[in-house]
Design a protein around this motif. Structure first.
Motif, PDB file in Angstrom:
ATOM      1  N   VAL A  16       0.845  -1.203   0.000  1.00 48.10           N
ATOM      2  CA  VAL A  16       0.000   0.000   0.000  1.00 48.10           C
ATOM      3  C   VAL A  16       0.874   1.244   0.000  1.00 48.10           C
ATOM      4  CG1 VAL A  16      -1.606   1.358   1.411  1.00 48.10           C
ATOM      5  CG2 VAL A  16      -2.040  -1.077   1.010  1.00 48.10           C
ATOM      6  N   ASP A  17       1.916   1.245   0.822  1.00 49.07           N
ATOM      7  CA  ASP A  17       2.826   2.396   0.860  1.00 49.07           C
ATOM      8  C   ASP A  17       3.448   2.644  -0.507  1.00 49.07           C
ATOM      9  OD1 ASP A  17       2.270   2.680   3.545  1.00 49.07           O
ATOM     10  OD2 ASP A  17       4.188   1.848   4.230  1.00 49.07           O
ATOM     11  N   LYS A  18       3.848   1.572  -1.190  1.00 44.43           N
ATOM     12  CA  LYS A  18       4.467   1.717  -2.516  1.00 44.43           C
ATOM     13  C   LYS A  18       3.445   2.219  -3.534  1.00 44.43           C
ATOM     14  CE  LYS A  18       8.030   1.429  -5.110  1.00 44.43           C
ATOM     15  NZ  LYS A  18       9.142   2.356  -4.900  1.00 44.43           N
ATOM     16  N   LEU A  19       2.227   1.705  -3.476  1.00 44.03           N
ATOM     17  CA  LEU A  19       1.180   2.186  -4.389  1.00 44.03           C
ATOM     18  C   LEU A  19       0.897   3.667  -4.149  1.00 44.03           C
ATOM     19  CD1 LEU A  19      -1.316  -0.828  -4.311  1.00 44.03           C
ATOM     20  CD2 LEU A  19      -0.002  -0.029  -6.291  1.00 44.03           C
ATOM     21  N   GLN A  20       0.846   4.088  -2.892  1.00 46.79           N
ATOM     22  CA  GLN A  20       0.611   5.501  -2.577  1.00 46.79           C
ATOM     23  C   GLN A  20       1.766   6.353  -3.103  1.00 46.79           C
ATOM     24  OE1 GLN A  20      -2.272   6.477  -1.741  1.00 46.79           O
ATOM     25  NE2 GLN A  20      -2.974   5.769   0.253  1.00 46.79           N
ATOM     26  N   GLU A  21       3.000   5.867  -2.943  1.00 50.25           N
ATOM     27  CA  GLU A  21       4.159   6.593  -3.463  1.00 50.25           C
ATOM     28  C   GLU A  21       4.084   6.723  -4.988  1.00 50.25           C
ATOM     29  OE1 GLU A  21       8.956   5.883  -3.967  1.00 50.25           O
ATOM     30  OE2 GLU A  21       7.909   4.812  -2.374  1.00 50.25           O
ATOM     31  N   CYS A  22       3.729   5.643  -5.653  1.00 49.19           N
ATOM     32  CA  CYS A  22       3.582   5.681  -7.116  1.00 49.19           C
ATOM     33  C   CYS A  22       2.488   6.659  -7.523  1.00 49.19           C
ATOM     34  CB  CYS A  22       3.278   4.290  -7.660  1.00 49.19           C
ATOM     35  SG  CYS A  22       4.656   3.139  -7.571  1.00 49.19           S
ATOM     36  N   LEU A  23       1.387   6.660  -6.782  1.00 48.68           N
ATOM     37  CA  LEU A  23       0.290   7.580  -7.079  1.00 48.68           C
ATOM     38  C   LEU A  23       0.752   9.026  -6.923  1.00 48.68           C
ATOM     39  CD1 LEU A  23      -2.619   8.231  -7.785  1.00 48.68           C
ATOM     40  CD2 LEU A  23      -3.227   7.797  -5.378  1.00 48.68           C
ATOM     41  N   ARG A  24       1.496   9.324  -5.857  1.00 47.34           N
ATOM     42  CA  ARG A  24       2.019  10.688  -5.690  1.00 47.34           C
ATOM     43  C   ARG A  24       2.892  11.094  -6.871  1.00 47.34           C
ATOM     44  NH1 ARG A  24       3.132   8.694  -0.946  1.00 47.34           N
ATOM     45  NH2 ARG A  24       1.888   9.255   0.835  1.00 47.34           N
ATOM     46  N   CYS A  25       3.735  10.175  -7.324  1.00 45.76           N
ATOM     47  CA  CYS A  25       4.612  10.467  -8.472  1.00 45.76           C
ATOM     48  C   CYS A  25       3.803  10.718  -9.737  1.00 45.76           C
ATOM     49  CB  CYS A  25       5.597   9.317  -8.694  1.00 45.76           C
ATOM     50  SG  CYS A  25       6.837   9.173  -7.392  1.00 45.76           S
ATOM     51  N   GLU A  26       2.795   9.907  -9.972  1.00 47.59           N
ATOM     52  CA  GLU A  26       1.957  10.087 -11.159  1.00 47.59           C
ATOM     53  C   GLU A  26       1.179  11.391 -11.082  1.00 47.59           C
ATOM     54  OE1 GLU A  26       2.054   8.486 -13.967  1.00 47.59           O
ATOM     55  OE2 GLU A  26       3.460   6.995 -13.217  1.00 47.59           O
ATOM     56  N   LEU A  27       0.680  11.725  -9.891  1.00 46.86           N
ATOM     57  CA  LEU A  27      -0.019  12.999  -9.724  1.00 46.86           C
ATOM     58  C   LEU A  27       0.931  14.165  -9.995  1.00 46.86           C
ATOM     59  CD1 LEU A  27      -2.087  12.146  -6.524  1.00 46.86           C
ATOM     60  CD2 LEU A  27      -3.031  12.662  -8.787  1.00 46.86           C
ATOM     61  N   SER A  28       2.170  14.046  -9.546  1.00 41.46           N
ATOM     62  CA  SER A  28       3.170  15.077  -9.821  1.00 41.46           C
ATOM     63  C   SER A  28       3.402  15.218 -11.319  1.00 41.46           C
ATOM     64  CB  SER A  28       4.500  14.730  -9.144  1.00 41.46           C
ATOM     65  OG  SER A  28       4.397  14.822  -7.765  1.00 41.46           O
ATOM     66  N   ALA A  29       3.491  14.082 -12.005  1.00 42.34           N
ATOM     67  CA  ALA A  29       3.708  14.115 -13.451  1.00 42.34           C
ATOM     68  C   ALA A  29       2.539  14.795 -14.155  1.00 42.34           C
ATOM     69  CB  ALA A  29       3.912  12.696 -13.986  1.00 42.34           C
ATOM     70  N   VAL A  30       1.323  14.468 -13.754  1.00 41.27           N
ATOM     71  CA  VAL A  30       0.140  15.091 -14.363  1.00 41.27           C
ATOM     72  C   VAL A  30       0.192  16.600 -14.167  1.00 41.27           C
ATOM     73  CG1 VAL A  30      -2.376  15.319 -14.174  1.00 41.27           C
ATOM     74  CG2 VAL A  30      -1.330  13.040 -14.224  1.00 41.27           C
ATOM     75  N   GLU A  31       0.519  17.031 -12.948  1.00 44.85           N
ATOM     76  CA  GLU A  31       0.602  18.469 -12.671  1.00 44.85           C
ATOM     77  C   GLU A  31       1.710  19.123 -13.497  1.00 44.85           C
ATOM     78  OE1 GLU A  31       0.902  19.252  -8.482  1.00 44.85           O
ATOM     79  OE2 GLU A  31      -0.709  17.851  -8.034  1.00 44.85           O
ATOM     80  N   LEU A  63      -4.012   3.381 -10.341  1.00 45.33           N
ATOM     81  CA  LEU A  63      -3.492   3.284  -8.982  1.00 45.33           C
ATOM     82  C   LEU A  63      -4.573   3.598  -7.955  1.00 45.33           C
ATOM     83  CD1 LEU A  63      -0.040   4.945  -9.632  1.00 45.33           C
ATOM     84  CD2 LEU A  63      -0.381   2.616  -8.763  1.00 45.33           C
ATOM     85  N   ARG A  64      -5.361   4.633  -8.218  1.00 44.70           N
ATOM     86  CA  ARG A  64      -6.462   4.966  -7.299  1.00 44.70           C
ATOM     87  C   ARG A  64      -7.442   3.801  -7.195  1.00 44.70           C
ATOM     88  NH1 ARG A  64      -7.130  11.035  -9.302  1.00 44.70           N
ATOM     89  NH2 ARG A  64      -6.088  12.059  -7.576  1.00 44.70           N
ATOM     90  N   ASP A  65      -7.778   3.221  -8.332  1.00 48.04           N
ATOM     91  CA  ASP A  65      -8.712   2.100  -8.358  1.00 48.04           C
ATOM     92  C   ASP A  65      -8.164   0.923  -7.551  1.00 48.04           C
ATOM     93  OD1 ASP A  65     -11.113   0.720  -9.357  1.00 48.04           O
ATOM     94  OD2 ASP A  65      -9.653  -0.497 -10.473  1.00 48.04           O
ATOM     95  N   ARG A  66      -6.902   0.621  -7.728  1.00 40.35           N
ATOM     96  CA  ARG A  66      -6.280  -0.495  -7.003  1.00 40.35           C
ATOM     97  C   ARG A  66      -6.295  -0.244  -5.499  1.00 40.35           C
ATOM     98  NH1 ARG A  66      -5.866  -5.399  -5.925  1.00 40.35           N
ATOM     99  NH2 ARG A  66      -3.836  -6.146  -5.311  1.00 40.35           N
ATOM    100  N   LEU A  67      -5.954   0.974  -5.083  1.00 40.88           N
ATOM    101  CA  LEU A  67      -5.975   1.307  -3.659  1.00 40.88           C
ATOM    102  C   LEU A  67      -7.386   1.197  -3.089  1.00 40.88           C
ATOM    103  CD1 LEU A  67      -3.439   4.239  -3.805  1.00 40.88           C
ATOM    104  CD2 LEU A  67      -3.194   2.205  -2.343  1.00 40.88           C
ATOM    105  N   LEU A  68      -8.372   1.677  -3.827  1.00 36.88           N
ATOM    106  CA  LEU A  68      -9.754   1.590  -3.363  1.00 36.88           C
ATOM    107  C   LEU A  68     -10.202   0.135  -3.222  1.00 36.88           C
ATOM    108  CD1 LEU A  68     -11.351   4.530  -5.369  1.00 36.88           C
ATOM    109  CD2 LEU A  68     -11.042   4.397  -2.874  1.00 36.88           C
ATOM    110  N   ARG A  69      -9.784  -0.718  -4.175  1.00 35.73           N
ATOM    111  CA  ARG A  69     -10.128  -2.139  -4.083  1.00 35.73           C
ATOM    112  C   ARG A  69      -9.469  -2.801  -2.875  1.00 35.73           C
ATOM    113  NH1 ARG A  69      -8.261  -4.748  -8.858  1.00 35.73           N
ATOM    114  NH2 ARG A  69      -7.568  -2.809  -9.744  1.00 35.73           N
ATOM    115  N   LEU A  70      -8.337  -2.248  -2.431  1.00 36.63           N
ATOM    116  CA  LEU A  70      -7.671  -2.758  -1.223  1.00 36.63           C
ATOM    117  C   LEU A  70      -8.282  -2.178   0.050  1.00 36.63           C
ATOM    118  CD1 LEU A  70      -3.944  -2.594  -2.380  1.00 36.63           C
ATOM    119  CD2 LEU A  70      -5.282  -4.667  -1.912  1.00 36.63           C
ATOM    120  N   GLY A  71      -9.262  -1.273  -0.124  1.00 35.88           N
ATOM    121  CA  GLY A  71      -9.912  -0.661   1.023  1.00 35.88           C
ATOM    122  C   GLY A  71      -9.132   0.492   1.614  1.00 35.88           C
TER     123      GLY A  71
END
Length: 92
Positions: A16-31, A63-71
């Motif tokens: 979960v920590d790694k997925l959150q880190e990846c999500l932060r990186c992707e959000l940074s890239a989008v911005e 990534l958001r979808d995967r995290l949500l599926r993990l609760g």
């Protein structure tokens, strides 16, 4: 008596920590690509930058979808990077 966490819990937490880190990186890239698209000297690259932005946006959604599926509640933004981008846009 100190108990050690179950190995599956440790693995899930690390995942979960790694997925959150990846999500932060992707959000940074989008911005970042969103900001680049608006920069006048890069207008000629608009289509290419837009394609790259959309690629990162798709990964963000996955990534958001995967995290949500993990609760797990996905991070809402890239945090520090968001504040930096906001500061740049304010002074631009």
């Amino acid at each position: 008596m100190e108990t050690t966490p179950h190995p599956e819990l440790v693995t899930r937490t690390a995942s979960v920590d790694k997925l959150q880190e990846c999500l932060r990186c992707e959000l940074s890239a989008v911005e970042t690509y969103g900001l680049a698209i608006e920069t006048p000297p890069l207008v000629c690259l608009h289509r290419t930058l837009q394609e790259i932005l959309m690629s990162h946006a798709r990964r963000t959604a996955q990534l958001r979808d995967r995290l949500l599926r993990l609760g797990v509640e996905p991070v809402p933004s890239a945090s520090a990077w968001s504040a930096f981008v906001d500061a740049i846009e304010t002074h631009a």
